[in-house]
Motif scaffolding. Structure first.
Motif, short mmCIF file in Angstrom:
data_model
loop_
_atom_site.label_atom_id
_atom_site.label_comp_id
_atom_site.label_asym_id
_atom_site.label_seq_id
_atom_site.Cartn_x
_atom_site.Cartn_y
_atom_site.Cartn_z
N ASN A 378 40.58 41.82 34.91
CA ASN A 378 40.47 40.21 34.68
C ASN A 378 40.29 40.17 33.15
O ASN A 378 39.83 40.88 32.43
CB ASN A 378 39.26 39.78 35.51
CG ASN A 378 39.92 39.33 36.87
OD1 ASN A 378 40.98 39.67 37.35
ND2 ASN A 378 39.10 38.58 37.66
N GLU A 380 38.06 37.40 30.78
CA GLU A 380 37.03 36.21 30.88
C GLU A 380 37.66 34.98 31.04
O GLU A 380 38.66 34.58 30.43
CB GLU A 380 36.08 36.14 29.58
CG GLU A 380 35.37 37.59 29.60
CD GLU A 380 34.36 37.40 28.25
OE1 GLU A 380 34.81 36.69 27.31
OE2 GLU A 380 33.46 38.28 28.25
N GLN A 381 36.84 33.97 31.97
CA GLN A 381 37.29 32.77 32.07
C GLN A 381 36.92 31.90 31.01
O GLN A 381 35.77 31.93 30.36
CB GLN A 381 36.68 32.27 33.34
CG GLN A 381 37.21 30.77 33.80
CD GLN A 381 36.49 30.21 34.86
OE1 GLN A 381 35.34 30.63 35.11
NE2 GLN A 381 37.23 29.15 35.46
N ASP A 386 42.25 30.09 30.79
CA ASP A 386 43.16 29.59 32.12
C ASP A 386 44.36 29.26 31.82
O ASP A 386 45.40 29.56 32.48
CB ASP A 386 42.09 28.74 32.81
CG ASP A 386 40.68 29.31 33.39
OD1 ASP A 386 40.56 30.50 33.32
OD2 ASP A 386 39.90 28.50 33.83
N HIS A 391 46.09 31.03 34.37
CA HIS A 391 45.16 31.71 35.42
C HIS A 391 45.18 32.94 35.90
O HIS A 391 44.61 33.56 36.64
CB HIS A 391 44.88 30.64 36.53
CG HIS A 391 44.54 29.25 36.39
ND1 HIS A 391 45.12 28.15 35.79
CD2 HIS A 391 42.91 28.79 36.57
CE1 HIS A 391 44.40 27.17 35.75
NE2 HIS A 391 43.03 27.65 36.12
N PHE A 394 42.60 35.65 35.97
CA PHE A 394 42.09 36.23 37.18
C PHE A 394 42.99 37.10 38.04
O PHE A 394 43.16 36.83 39.09
CB PHE A 394 41.64 34.93 38.14
CG PHE A 394 40.49 34.14 37.74
CD1 PHE A 394 39.25 34.52 38.15
CD2 PHE A 394 40.55 33.02 36.82
CE1 PHE A 394 38.21 33.79 37.60
CE2 PHE A 394 39.61 32.46 36.40
CZ PHE A 394 38.25 32.76 36.87
N GLU A 397 41.84 38.62 41.56
CA GLU A 397 42.05 37.61 42.62
C GLU A 397 43.37 37.29 43.11
O GLU A 397 43.70 37.24 44.20
CB GLU A 397 41.23 36.38 42.53
CG GLU A 397 39.66 36.53 42.36
CD GLU A 397 39.31 37.53 41.14
OE1 GLU A 397 38.31 38.28 41.49
OE2 GLU A 397 39.93 37.43 40.15
N HIS A 407 44.07 27.30 41.24
CA HIS A 407 43.16 26.76 40.90
C HIS A 407 41.48 27.07 41.62
O HIS A 407 40.78 26.43 41.28
CB HIS A 407 43.09 25.27 40.81
CG HIS A 407 43.73 24.62 42.38
ND1 HIS A 407 43.08 24.90 43.51
CD2 HIS A 407 44.91 24.33 42.41
CE1 HIS A 407 43.71 24.35 44.28
NE2 HIS A 407 45.15 23.93 43.78
N TYR A 409 41.01 30.37 42.25
CA TYR A 409 40.72 31.91 41.70
C TYR A 409 39.13 32.01 41.62
O TYR A 409 38.43 32.82 42.08
CB TYR A 409 41.48 32.42 40.65
CG TYR A 409 42.91 32.74 40.98
CD1 TYR A 409 43.61 32.92 42.24
CD2 TYR A 409 43.88 32.57 39.87
CE1 TYR A 409 44.75 33.20 42.53
CE2 TYR A 409 45.29 32.95 40.34
CZ TYR A 409 45.51 33.05 41.48
OH TYR A 409 46.99 33.16 41.87
N HIS A 410 38.83 31.25 40.59
CA HIS A 410 37.44 31.42 40.27
C HIS A 410 36.22 30.92 41.28
O HIS A 410 35.15 31.41 41.15
CB HIS A 410 37.02 30.12 39.01
CG HIS A 410 36.98 28.72 39.66
ND1 HIS A 410 38.00 27.94 39.92
CD2 HIS A 410 35.83 28.05 39.73
CE1 HIS A 410 37.64 26.65 40.38
NE2 HIS A 410 36.31 26.79 40.36
N ALA A 413 36.18 34.51 43.21
CA ALA A 413 36.03 35.75 42.29
C ALA A 413 34.56 36.21 42.37
O ALA A 413 34.31 37.46 42.69
CB ALA A 413 35.99 35.32 40.87
#
Length: 457
Positions: A378, A380-381, A386, A391, A394, A397, A407, A409-410, A413
């Protein structure tokens, strides 16, 4: 007992290896039982069995009619395909009716549910996680999210054209127009990816229709070409001969094993110890405008895919109708080429930073979670990450749940990370900068491994 054998009263499995001239197996009533050893023998191009939920299916003749393509299903020949089957199909119960005629038996009661010594506890825990994901509605999309996303792509297209109408075709305005078009193309690429994975609409048919619109009319590419290529990548990520994304056509050597194999065999199609340098010349600049475009049109013509060709031509017709009045024919060709050049850099860095530095190997028959985590990481978010990556920061995921709308995924996670910690599976998260630099670092490492093997092994 032969292929049409019935299950005996003893605990010994009935033998079911009879194969007819049509490539079909025995047990047409689905009453034969098999061992994993027997199933694993049927892994060749003209003889393919697989297992789903302990049921044994002969897919030899049907594989060529598989909607996802013959290759992706053939990659699981002789294996347990249960986890992949569930991951790829939003409605497995609907799909199972197509499997009934292919059923030839089931695994013997003495056989484990997992093949190749997979960790049964991990597989069961991941299934429990998937059940939780489904029960909490994390596989359901929010239509407003994707409507607004499509809207911002169309807005960028309109603004790019509006710039030329209002301010003319000076170099600065043309450059700004190109940047806006490249942004819309990149974002349309992420959106077609959503529809291609059937993660937006409840009905698969609507996902397919909108996928053709986005990838065809908004991008000029082919939905079928993308599906058959991309599903293989998801099914067997970073596995040589199965993942087309790591088939570098001898231009690069990747991972830790391929460079050594090339070096030992004294293969030198390119000066691989410099690949981390020439990557900048032939990787990001050329993948989309040259390599992908050649593949797309060759596939559409060779497969006589006139529907996708018509969608693709509608993009180019619209593009030239819009920009011919400003730049003429050759100027419009130059504009779309430059836009593809810019988009290609965006696409390559986003897709490769999550895969290229990760493990690459030949088939190891791992469970779904372990296989995907070894091949993905991954980024970082953040709001920018994003949007910039669609996205796909991620990536873990997304690979575990390919039909999940992005939307969510977070939300999943933390659950995935906890499961990985429980079973000691590495879960990697990098900064955007480190993700990109690791691409170059990985290429240099692989090149050095090749050079050492070439001279000393």
């Amino acid at each position: 007992m032969g292929g049409g054998g019935q299950q005996t009263e003893s605990s010994e499995p009935a033998k079911g290896d009879g194969v007819g001239p049509d490539g079909g197996g025995g047990g047409r009533g689905g009453s034969a039982v098999y061992t994993w050893e027997e199933v694993q023998r049927h892994c060749h191009r003209g003889d393919q069995w697989l297992v789903i939920d302990r049921k044994v299916y002969n897919i030899t003749q049907w594989a060529k009619r598989h909607p996802g393509g013959i290759r992706v299903i053939s990659h699981f020949a002789g294996e347990d395909a249960t986890e992949a089957f569930v991951a790829f199909h939003p409605d497995p119960h609907f799909v199972r009716k197509f499997l009934k005629p292919l059923l030839i038996g089931e695994l013997a009661t003495t056989e484990p549910s997992q093949d190749h010594g997979k960790n049964a506890a991990l597989v069961q825990d991941f299934q429990a996680l998937r059940d939780r994901v489904e029960s909490e509605g994390l596989l359901r999309a929010r239509p407003l999210f994707f409507s607004l996303y499509l809207g911002h792509i169309l807005l960028l297209e309109a603004l790019a054209l509006g710039l030329l109408w209002v301010w003319g075709t000076s170099w600065s305005v043309t450059l700004l127009c190109s940047l806006m078009l490249a942004t819309s193309q990149a974002q349309a690429g992420w959106l077609q990816h959503d529809y291609g994975h059937l993660s937006v609409c409840k009905k698969s048919s609507w996902n397919h229709k909108l996928h053709k619109f986005v990838i065809g009319h908004l991008k000029g590419a082919s939905a079928n070409w993308w599906n058959h290529r991309h599903f293989q990548h998801h099914a067997k990520p970073n596995i040589f001969r199965k993942d087309p994304d790591i088939n570098s056509l001898h231009v690069f050597v990747l991972g830790d094993k391929q460079p050594v194999e090339y070096g030992v065999k004294k293969l030198k199609y390119m000066p691989y110890h410099y690949q981390h340098q020439y990557f900048f010349l032939i990787g990001p600049p050329l993948i989309v405008p040259v390599f992908f475009n050649i593949q797309i049109f060759r596939t559409m013509f060779s497969q006589r895919d006139w529907v996708d060709l018509a969608w693709s031509m509608s993009f180019y017709l619209r593009f030239f109708c819009c920009y011919y009045p400003f730049f003429g024919f050759f100027g419009s060709v130059a504009l779309i080429s430059f836009v593809r050049f810019l988009e290609s850099h965006w696409f390559v860095w986003v897709t490769q930073m999550s895969h290229l530095p990760m493990e690459m190997d030949h088939e190891r028959h791992q469970d779904w979670l372990t296989m995907q985590l070894s091949a993905t990481c991954n980024i970082e978010q953040s709001t920018f990450n994003d949007w910039f990556s669609g996205h796909l920061n991620f990536q873990i995921e997304h690979h575990l749940f390919p039909t999940m709308p992005r939307h969510n995924y977070h939300l999943v996670a933390p659950l995935v990370r906890a499961l990985c910690e429980k079973h000691g599976v590495p879960y990697q998260v990098k900064t955007l900068q480190k993700g990109m630099t690791d691409v170059v670092r990985s290429l240099k490492k692989s090149g050095d491994l090749w050079l050492d093997a070439y001279h000393h092994k």
